[in-house]
Design a protein around this motif. Structure first.
Motif, PDB file in Angstrom:
ATOM      1  N   ARG A 136      39.874 101.539  55.405  1.00  0.00           N
ATOM      2  CA  ARG A 136      39.526 100.138  55.154  1.00  0.00           C
ATOM      3  C   ARG A 136      40.768  99.336  54.781  1.00  0.00           C
ATOM      4  N   ALA A 137      41.661  99.960  54.003  1.00  0.00           N
ATOM      5  CA  ALA A 137      42.897  99.271  53.639  1.00  0.00           C
ATOM      6  C   ALA A 137      43.760  99.009  54.867  1.00  0.00           C
ATOM      7  N   LEU A 138      43.799  99.973  55.787  1.00  0.00           N
ATOM      8  CA  LEU A 138      44.547  99.775  57.034  1.00  0.00           C
ATOM      9  C   LEU A 138      43.908  98.688  57.885  1.00  0.00           C
ATOM     10  N   LEU A 139      42.572  98.693  57.930  1.00  0.00           N
ATOM     11  CA  LEU A 139      41.849  97.701  58.723  1.00  0.00           C
ATOM     12  C   LEU A 139      42.091  96.286  58.205  1.00  0.00           C
ATOM     13  N   ALA A 140      42.164  96.150  56.880  1.00  0.00           N
ATOM     14  CA  ALA A 140      42.351  94.821  56.281  1.00  0.00           C
ATOM     15  C   ALA A 140      43.652  94.164  56.741  1.00  0.00           C
ATOM     16  N   ARG A 141      44.641  94.987  57.071  1.00  0.00           N
ATOM     17  CA  ARG A 141      45.927  94.439  57.517  1.00  0.00           C
ATOM     18  C   ARG A 141      45.888  93.976  58.971  1.00  0.00           C
ATOM     19  N   GLU A 142      44.908  94.490  59.736  1.00  0.00           N
ATOM     20  CA  GLU A 142      44.843  94.177  61.161  1.00  0.00           C
ATOM     21  C   GLU A 142      43.752  93.164  61.493  1.00  0.00           C
ATOM     22  N   ALA A 143      42.613  93.247  60.795  1.00  0.00           N
ATOM     23  CA  ALA A 143      41.473  92.373  61.092  1.00  0.00           C
ATOM     24  C   ALA A 143      41.610  91.085  60.291  1.00  0.00           C
ATOM     25  N   ASP A 144      42.103  90.048  60.934  1.00  0.00           N
ATOM     26  CA  ASP A 144      42.330  88.765  60.256  1.00  0.00           C
ATOM     27  C   ASP A 144      41.264  87.728  60.591  1.00  0.00           C
ATOM     28  N   GLY A 145      40.230  88.142  61.336  1.00  0.00           N
ATOM     29  CA  GLY A 145      39.187  87.200  61.721  1.00  0.00           C
ATOM     30  C   GLY A 145      39.498  86.442  62.985  1.00  0.00           C
ATOM     31  N   ARG A 146      40.738  86.509  63.454  1.00  0.00           N
ATOM     32  CA  ARG A 146      41.123  85.794  64.673  1.00  0.00           C
ATOM     33  C   ARG A 146      41.204  86.728  65.881  1.00  0.00           C
ATOM     34  N   THR A 147      41.669  87.958  65.651  1.00  0.00           N
ATOM     35  CA  THR A 147      41.812  88.923  66.739  1.00  0.00           C
ATOM     36  C   THR A 147      40.476  89.605  67.012  1.00  0.00           C
ATOM     37  N   ALA A 148      40.092  89.671  68.286  1.00  0.00           N
ATOM     38  CA  ALA A 148      38.846  90.340  68.679  1.00  0.00           C
ATOM     39  C   ALA A 148      39.149  91.769  69.081  1.00  0.00           C
ATOM     40  N   PHE A 149      38.285  92.680  68.655  1.00  0.00           N
ATOM     41  CA  PHE A 149      38.459  94.094  68.951  1.00  0.00           C
ATOM     42  C   PHE A 149      37.255  94.621  69.730  1.00  0.00           C
ATOM     43  N   ARG A 150      37.538  95.503  70.691  1.00  0.00           N
ATOM     44  CA  ARG A 150      36.477  96.099  71.496  1.00  0.00           C
ATOM     45  C   ARG A 150      36.212  97.553  71.104  1.00  0.00           C
ATOM     46  N   LEU A 151      37.115  98.163  70.349  1.00  0.00           N
ATOM     47  CA  LEU A 151      36.971  99.578  69.987  1.00  0.00           C
ATOM     48  C   LEU A 151      37.585  99.835  68.630  1.00  0.00           C
ATOM     49  N   ILE A 152      36.976 100.754  67.883  1.00  0.00           N
ATOM     50  CA  ILE A 152      37.555 101.218  66.621  1.00  0.00           C
ATOM     51  C   ILE A 152      37.406 102.726  66.561  1.00  0.00           C
ATOM     52  N   GLY A 153      38.396 103.388  65.997  1.00  0.00           N
ATOM     53  CA  GLY A 153      38.348 104.834  65.871  1.00  0.00           C
ATOM     54  C   GLY A 153      39.068 105.279  64.616  1.00  0.00           C
ATOM     55  N   ILE A 154      38.760 106.489  64.176  1.00  0.00           N
ATOM     56  CA  ILE A 154      39.430 107.059  63.011  1.00  0.00           C
ATOM     57  C   ILE A 154      39.723 108.523  63.301  1.00  0.00           C
ATOM     58  N   GLY A 155      40.892 108.971  62.854  1.00  0.00           N
ATOM     59  CA  GLY A 155      41.292 110.355  63.051  1.00  0.00           C
ATOM     60  C   GLY A 155      41.836 110.946  61.767  1.00  0.00           C
ATOM     61  N   ALA A 156      41.878 112.261  61.733  1.00  0.00           N
ATOM     62  CA  ALA A 156      42.448 112.993  60.600  1.00  0.00           C
ATOM     63  C   ALA A 156      43.749 113.634  61.041  1.00  0.00           C
ATOM     64  N   GLN A 157      44.827 113.263  60.371  1.00  0.00           N
ATOM     65  CA  GLN A 157      46.133 113.832  60.691  1.00  0.00           C
ATOM     66  C   GLN A 157      47.109 113.525  59.553  1.00  0.00           C
ATOM     67  N   PRO A 158      47.777 114.519  58.992  1.00  0.00           N
ATOM     68  CA  PRO A 158      47.740 115.937  59.352  1.00  0.00           C
ATOM     69  C   PRO A 158      46.441 116.592  58.891  1.00  0.00           C
ATOM     70  N   LEU A 159      46.242 117.806  59.372  1.00  0.00           N
ATOM     71  CA  LEU A 159      45.062 118.566  59.001  1.00  0.00           C
ATOM     72  C   LEU A 159      45.398 119.594  57.933  1.00  0.00           C
ATOM     73  N   ALA A 160      44.389 119.946  57.136  1.00  0.00           N
ATOM     74  CA  ALA A 160      44.551 120.941  56.084  1.00  0.00           C
ATOM     75  C   ALA A 160      43.367 121.893  56.113  1.00  0.00           C
ATOM     76  N   ASP A 161      43.473 122.962  55.381  1.00  0.00           N
ATOM     77  CA  ASP A 161      42.373 123.919  55.283  1.00  0.00           C
ATOM     78  C   ASP A 161      41.242 123.306  54.469  1.00  0.00           C
ATOM     79  N   ALA A 162      40.003 123.524  54.933  1.00  0.00           N
ATOM     80  CA  ALA A 162      38.852 122.963  54.219  1.00  0.00           C
ATOM     81  C   ALA A 162      38.760 123.474  52.789  1.00  0.00           C
TER      82      ALA A 162
END
Length: 435
Positions: free
Chosen positions: A350-376
């Motif tokens: 959400r903190a990363l999104l706040a820097r990109e979503a300014d209400g003016r730019t339109a987005f068609r896709l959103i995704g989230i990934g885990a990296q680096p990975l660790a043992d559960a």
């Protein structure tokens, strides 16, 4: 020069125009036919091929596997490819290029089932098997001649025939002295291909090829090389390591080595997953940050489930956004400690999104990934910075247990609910009686 019949697997000491045993003409001939052992196997238009197998009436029709007009092409058959359709192409562009295509929604459960059947056939060939994707793998068959009673080339020809007969789809095989050249060989004559590139011919074969042929050289690097006057792999291959490092940074020496056909990577059956992710394409473009947060939360929940299935945890978060004009934005944040909690992932994303979503730019896709990975096992142990993590992890496990028993919608966070839910139907929708 030794030859192999791909239909009856007869091996001859000389080149053959047709098989001396069965008379067929699917002949593979190469000086290193009996010694090459590293194979790259790639299913041909896998998703589309499975659909055509199940619906024979589509055999001569262009088929696109993908989702909706707002989605992208997951796969397409070779007929559709001749019309200009490509994987990852936006659906509206694919349908403009091939308006008569039959569009089929992906059935991942079916594709995974068939991929596992193919994987089982591979596992019978060698323990040195490294899956690369659902329909692609690399194998090293060195030392298996005694086990199979045949050189790797013949074993792979048998495997390709078995896949075609038992699964009903085709594969292309590349055989070489290393992984890089095996991959390039597999792409030479798809579909149903069987190509070999020997160690002695790799550099000469690569030299006239465009630099874009080499895996790892994307559009940005291609432009950088072109600015330096390098458009062919032969021009890149002649640079010595010092020159390459000065001109292209720390990856330069590796780049020039691969341009000569060199690759020291071993086939590693225990190769770790590098990242796990989830994404969604919207039915219509979104600008409002709050509207973007709702699908982001659902993706965080999905990502946690995928991580648990692989016994992994997230050591960092990668946010992916695609603008309405198809420009990708990727942002990354490292987490203080590994986690399997969707609320921790959501807070970072959400903190990363706040820097990109300014209400003016339109987005068609959103995704989230885990990296680096660790043992559960290292996830959410709790520390001075987050002492409540173990308790929240136990709470989330209880939520997932209830969902598993009563269904996905048994429990939902408020942020996951639509802002304008549909009115209730049935008796609950009627106004209360008045006395």
């Amino acid at each position: 020069m030794p030859s192999l019949c791909r239909d009856c697997f007869h091996i001859a000491d000389e080149a053959m125009a047709s098989c001396a045993r069965c008379g067929r003409r699917r002949i593979a001939t190469h000086p290193e036919l009996l010694t090459l052992s590293v194979a790259h196997v790639d299913c041909d238009a896998f998703y589309a091929s499975v659909e055509k197998r199940d619906r024979p009436e589509l055999l001569t029709r262009p088929v696109i596997v993908g989702g909706g007009k707002r989605g992208v092409v997951s796969a397409c058959c070779y007929i559709a490819r001749t019309r200009g359709v490509r994987s990852a192409m936006p659906m509206f562009k694919a349908l403009a290029a091939c308006p008569d295509a039959v569009v089929i929604r992906p059935d991942m459960a079916k594709y995974v089932y068939e991929a596992r059947r193919i994987r089982a056939l591979m596992e019978a060939l060698t323990p040195l098997l490294q899956p690369l994707s659902i329909d692609e793998a690399v194998m090293d068959l060195k030392g298996t001649e005694a086990l199979h009673g045949a050189p790797p080339a013949a074993v792979l020809a048998r495997f390709a025939q078995a896949v075609e007969r038992e699964i009903g789809v085709t594969v292309s095989v590349g055989l070489a002295a290393n992984r890089l050249m095996a991959k390039l060989a597999a792409e030479r004559d798809k579909p149903r291909g069987f190509a070999m590139i020997g160690a002695g011919e790799a550099a000469a074969w690569l030299a006239p090829q465009p630099v874009s042929l080499l895996p790892g050289i994307g559009p940005a690097m291609e432009k950088r090389l072109a600015a330096a006057g390098i458009t062919r792999l032969g021009q890149l291959a002649v640079l010595d390591p010092k020159q390459a490092a000065l001109r292209f940074g720390e990856d330069g020496p590796s780049l020039t080595a691969r341009a000569r056909g060199k690759d020291s990577r071993a086939v590693d059956p225990d190769r770790e997953t590098r990242s796990v992710s989830a994404e969604t394409t919207f039915n219509s473009d979104l600008r409002d940050p709050a509207a973007l947060e709702r699908p982001l939360w659902r993706l965080c929940e999905k990502l946690v489930r995928r991580l648990r299935e692989k016994r992994l945890a997230a050591g960092g978060v990668v946010l992916k956004l695609k603008t309405a004009d198809f420009r990708n934005r990727t942002r990354h944040a490292r987490l203080p400690s590994p986690t399997l909690l969707p609320d921790t992932l959501f807070a970072a994303a959400r903190a990363l999104l706040a820097r990109e979503a300014d209400g003016r730019t339109a987005f068609r896709l959103i995704g989230i990934g885990a990296q680096p990975l660790a043992d559960a096992a290292d996830a959410d142990r709790g520390d001075l910075a987050d002492p409540t993590a173990p308790r929240r992890a136990a709470g989330w496990a209880a939520v997932e247990a209830l969902r598993k028993r009563f269904g996905e919608d048994a429990i939902a966070r408020g942020r996951a609910l639509p802002t304008n839910p549909a009115p209730p139907k049935g008796p609950a929708a009627l106004p209360p009686k008045t006395r």
